[in-house]
Design a protein around this motif. Structure first.
Motif, PDB file in Angstrom:
ATOM      1  N   ASP A 199       0.826  -1.213   0.000  1.00 46.72           N
ATOM      2  CA  ASP A 199       0.000   0.000   0.000  1.00 46.72           C
ATOM      3  C   ASP A 199       0.855   1.255   0.000  1.00 46.72           C
ATOM      4  O   ASP A 199       0.438   2.304  -0.510  1.00 46.72           O
ATOM      5  CB  ASP A 199      -0.944  -0.010   1.201  1.00 46.72           C
ATOM      6  N   TRP A 225      -3.806 -14.839   0.542  1.00 49.87           N
ATOM      7  CA  TRP A 225      -5.128 -14.319   0.201  1.00 49.87           C
ATOM      8  C   TRP A 225      -5.089 -13.697  -1.193  1.00 49.87           C
ATOM      9  O   TRP A 225      -4.119 -13.023  -1.564  1.00 49.87           O
ATOM     10  CB  TRP A 225      -5.571 -13.260   1.205  1.00 49.87           C
ATOM     11  N   ASP A 226      -6.150 -13.870  -1.945  1.00 53.10           N
ATOM     12  CA  ASP A 226      -6.183 -13.346  -3.315  1.00 53.10           C
ATOM     13  C   ASP A 226      -5.973 -11.837  -3.364  1.00 53.10           C
ATOM     14  O   ASP A 226      -5.376 -11.309  -4.302  1.00 53.10           O
ATOM     15  CB  ASP A 226      -7.518 -13.694  -3.980  1.00 53.10           C
ATOM     16  N   SER A 227      -6.472 -11.131  -2.357  1.00 54.92           N
ATOM     17  CA  SER A 227      -6.353  -9.671  -2.356  1.00 54.92           C
ATOM     18  C   SER A 227      -4.938  -9.204  -2.034  1.00 54.92           C
ATOM     19  O   SER A 227      -4.616  -8.030  -2.239  1.00 54.92           O
ATOM     20  CB  SER A 227      -7.325  -9.059  -1.334  1.00 54.92           C
ATOM     21  N   ILE A 228      -4.091 -10.091  -1.554  1.00 54.86           N
ATOM     22  CA  ILE A 228      -2.702  -9.750  -1.218  1.00 54.86           C
ATOM     23  C   ILE A 228      -1.735 -10.450  -2.162  1.00 54.86           C
ATOM     24  O   ILE A 228      -0.894  -9.815  -2.788  1.00 54.86           O
ATOM     25  CB  ILE A 228      -2.391 -10.099   0.247  1.00 54.86           C
ATOM     26  N   THR A 273       2.772 -10.394  -6.459  1.00 49.09           N
ATOM     27  CA  THR A 273       3.465  -9.115  -6.228  1.00 49.09           C
ATOM     28  C   THR A 273       4.857  -9.066  -6.834  1.00 49.09           C
ATOM     29  O   THR A 273       5.514  -8.036  -6.766  1.00 49.09           O
ATOM     30  CB  THR A 273       3.573  -8.823  -4.712  1.00 49.09           C
TER      31      THR A 273
END
Length: 275
Positions: A199, A225-228, A273
């Motif tokens: 972030d 987690w998919d969002s991370i 990422t």
């Protein structure tokens, strides 16, 4: 040394509310002890104190497993080991007075550096801290040494040292690194600061992984987690815990065993990422 057993093992952990690594390790430790008919008495303490040592030993525990050892706590650890079997798990110290089990943190730091350079990332940032425990110190050393071996230097502005390892600290550290100069990859020496760095990068109008790659360490549950979807280094948590508990149980039966120092391998987990 006591001759009567209580069936209780003291587990010393820290940062349960901040770092998901420790609840995950605590759960594995408790399960491994239950499987052997033992119970856990949990102490949450980052800086090992004399008061905690006295309470643990005087409460009648059969042994101690700690995940929070530091060099500063060595005198207390040696005193505990004189009274009950002691096993260090995750963090290690410079002593051969007790059993120690850890992941190969220096190699995992080097793997992260190699991963960046192999994929053309050479403007690299690092989020670390001060007065580091063995785990984070070795990761940083391995990372910096491997970059140097490959001819990549970290600029002073690309290294952010946080006073506390938290999401907010990682977020602010990534902002500081990017405001000091453009980087194309950041290594956070644990997952919590790396997740904060995601972030922090985005707050500067940049995208992960298009503009900046971010890699963490530990593979905490939320990293998947998919969002991370954090690219990270996974310790052999289950194997490390199982080996440590088995060793403690063996030492309960034979306190004359020579102390062992066991280093387990790591795995590099590529997610969204980086890579």
């Amino acid at each position: 040394m006591r001759t009567k057993r209580t069936g209780i093992i003291a587990l010393v952990v820290a940062n349960l509310a901040v770092n998901p690594l420790y609840p995950a390790m605590l759960q594995l430790l408790s399960a491994a002890l239950r499987k052997r008919g033992l119970s856990a008495s949990v102490y949450e303490e980052e800086d090992f104190s004399d008061a905690t040592m006295r309470v643990m030993v005087e409460s009648g525990v059969d042994g101690v497993i700690t995940t929070t050892a530091t060099e500063a706590s060595l005198p207390l650890l040696e005193r505990i080991a004189q009274k009950v079997p002691l096993v260090l798990l995750h963090r290690t110290v410079g002593s051969d007075a007790f059993d120690q089990f850890s992941s190969d943190n220096r190699a995992s730091g080097a793997s992260t550096a190699g991963f960046f350079v192999d994929h053309g990332r050479t403007r690299i940032g690092l989020i670390s801290g001060h007065d580091l425990p063995s785990t984070l110190r070795e990761r940083e050393q391995g990372f910096v040494e491997e970059l140097a071996r490959r001819g990549v230097a970290l600029s002073p502005g690309a290294v952010a040292r946080v006073p506390k390892f938290s999401y907010a600290a990682g977020q602010e550290a990534a902002r500081a690194i990017l405001q000091a100069g453009r980087v194309d990859a950041i290594f956070g020496v644990n997952d919590i600061v790396a997740i904060g760095a995601l972030d922090g990068v985005r707050s500067q109008g940049l995208a992960v992984p298009r503009d900046v790659w971010v890699v963490g360490h530990d593979d905490v549950p939320m990293a998947a987690w998919d969002s991370i979807a954090l690219t990270t280094v996974s310790q052999s948590r289950e194997a490390m815990v199982e080996a440590a508990v088995a060793r403690l149980c063996a030492r309960l039966d034979n306190q004359q065993m020579e102390p062992a120092r066991v280093v387990l391998p790591h795995a590099f987990i590529v997610r969204g990422t980086a890579g």
